[in-house]
Design a protein around this motif. Sequence first.
Motif, PDB file in Angstrom:
ATOM      1  N   LEU A   4      65.426  -0.649  20.975  1.00  0.00           N
ATOM      2  CA  LEU A   4      64.705   0.408  21.672  1.00  0.00           C
ATOM      3  C   LEU A   4      63.238   0.323  21.278  1.00  0.00           C
ATOM      4  CD1 LEU A   4      64.181   3.174  19.578  1.00  0.00           C
ATOM      5  CD2 LEU A   4      66.650   2.918  19.585  1.00  0.00           C
ATOM      6  N   GLU A   5      62.411   1.027  21.993  1.00  0.00           N
ATOM      7  CA  GLU A   5      60.975   0.989  21.721  1.00  0.00           C
ATOM      8  C   GLU A   5      60.451   2.394  21.485  1.00  0.00           C
ATOM      9  OE1 GLU A   5      57.065  -0.386  24.208  1.00  0.00           O
ATOM     10  OE2 GLU A   5      58.358  -1.935  23.370  1.00  0.00           O
ATOM     11  N   LEU A   6      59.627   2.523  20.461  1.00  0.00           N
ATOM     12  CA  LEU A   6      58.934   3.780  20.221  1.00  0.00           C
ATOM     13  C   LEU A   6      57.640   3.728  21.021  1.00  0.00           C
ATOM     14  CD1 LEU A   6      58.592   5.588  16.800  1.00  0.00           C
ATOM     15  CD2 LEU A   6      57.071   5.950  18.723  1.00  0.00           C
ATOM     16  N   ASP A   7      57.519   4.592  22.008  1.00  0.00           N
ATOM     17  CA  ASP A   7      56.422   4.553  22.965  1.00  0.00           C
ATOM     18  C   ASP A   7      55.228   5.342  22.456  1.00  0.00           C
ATOM     19  OD1 ASP A   7      54.769   4.408  25.129  1.00  0.00           O
ATOM     20  OD2 ASP A   7      56.052   5.548  26.493  1.00  0.00           O
ATOM     21  N   LEU A   8      54.230   4.598  21.959  1.00  0.00           N
ATOM     22  CA  LEU A   8      52.988   5.210  21.490  1.00  0.00           C
ATOM     23  C   LEU A   8      51.777   4.506  22.098  1.00  0.00           C
ATOM     24  CD1 LEU A   8      53.845   5.700  17.697  1.00  0.00           C
ATOM     25  CD2 LEU A   8      53.623   7.505  19.407  1.00  0.00           C
ATOM     26  N   GLY A   9      51.908   4.117  23.367  1.00  0.00           N
ATOM     27  CA  GLY A   9      50.798   3.427  24.011  1.00  0.00           C
ATOM     28  C   GLY A   9      50.530   2.096  23.355  1.00  0.00           C
ATOM     29  N   GLU A  10      49.274   1.865  22.951  1.00  0.00           N
ATOM     30  CA  GLU A  10      48.919   0.582  22.344  1.00  0.00           C
ATOM     31  C   GLU A  10      49.531   0.401  20.960  1.00  0.00           C
ATOM     32  OE1 GLU A  10      44.601   1.963  20.414  1.00  0.00           O
ATOM     33  OE2 GLU A  10      44.661   0.647  22.164  1.00  0.00           O
TER      34      GLU A  10
END
Length: 361
Positions: A4-10
Motif C-alpha cells: 500500500l502507499e501512504l499518500d503525502l504528495g511528493e
Amino acid sequence: MKNLELDLGERSYPIFIARDVLGQPNLWAQYIAGRQVCIVTNSTVAPLYLAALKAQLSDKSVCEVVLPDGEAHKNLATLEQIFDTLLEKNHNRGTTLIALGGGVVGDMCGFAAACYQRGVQFIQIPSTLLSMVDSSVGGKTGVNHPLGKNMIGAFHQPNCVLADLSLLDTLPEREFSAGMAEVIKYGLICDAPFFEWLEANIAGLMRRDTDLLEEAVYRSCANKALVVAEDEREGGRRAILNLGHTFGHAIETAEGYGNWLHGEAVSAGMVLALSLSVELEWLNSEILTRAKSLLQQAGLPVAPPNNMDVDQFLQLMGRDKKVLDGRLRLVLLTGLGEAVVSSQAPEDVIAQVLRDAGVRA
C-alpha cells in the motif's frame, strides 16, 4: 505480498508487507538515494539479520551502528553514536540511513536522518510487530527525556517501509503481545469491522498464523496511512492514533523506560481511556468489556501498575505533547470505531477512574 502507499504528495512512499521482503532488493533498492548507506540496528537484531541485509547491499558503501537494545537507551546520548559514525565515515547529504530494528531503532534512526546535515533519506525495516503496524509508518521520530517520553523529535518520512513478516519468527512472546496492543487500537479508534475480525481470529493471530498476520499488519498499516495522509503533523485527526497513550506514557515514565513495554502501557492506558469514556456516559460499557477481553486474550495487562498514585499520574499526564494551553486533551471513544480528541473530561473524574483502576489515592 500486500502493498500500500501512504499518500503525502511528493513525500508519498510504499509499504511492502510479506515474508522475505528483505530478500527482494528488486522491490526496494531503488529507494536508496546514493552509494553511501548506514544501517542502524541494535545488539539483539544485529546477530539475526544484519548480515542478510548487508548481503543485499554489496554494490553500496555500507557502515553500521549497533546500538544497545531497549527503551532505556532511547536518548540523546545514544543518538550521538549515529552522528559519530556518519561523521567518521564522511557520509554526505546523499547518504541513506536504514533502520533495522523495533520502534526504538526506527525512532532514533529517523531522528538522526532528520537532523544529519539538516536532513537525509532513510528506510524503515521494522523487526517487531509494534513497529510494523505503528512506529515505522507516519514519520514520527525522536528520543525520550527523563521527564517525558518522545518529547524531543521531528516529523521525517521514510523513503519506504519493508514489513518483512519473517522477522517476527524470532520475536519473543512478550514483544509480540505488546505489538498486538497497537493492532487492537486501530479497531477501537476507526475500524469496527477490523475489531470484530480480531475478536474472531485472535487465537490464530497469537499462534502467528502467516495469512492472519499478513492481514492484521496490512489492515493496521492501511488504517494508519489513511489517518496520516489526512493529518501528517497531528494538527487534528491524527491525534486519535494516541488512544491510551497519554495514560500509557505516564506509566512508562513512572516505571522507568523499558520496565513496562510500550504496548503493555498502551494496553492499560486504552482500558483507562475507555473506562473514562464510559464514566462520561459517552460509551456503552459493553465495548469496554469486549476490549478488555480481547487485550487479555492477546496477553496484555488491562490495569495500571499498583505502585503509582493519582497525583503522580496526573502530573505526568500533564507533560504530554497533547496538552494545549494548559488543558489536557485525551483520546476517548463515543462508540466502537469512533474516536474523538477532547479536553472536556474533568480532572476529578479522571482521578476517580484512576482510583477505580487501583491507582493509589
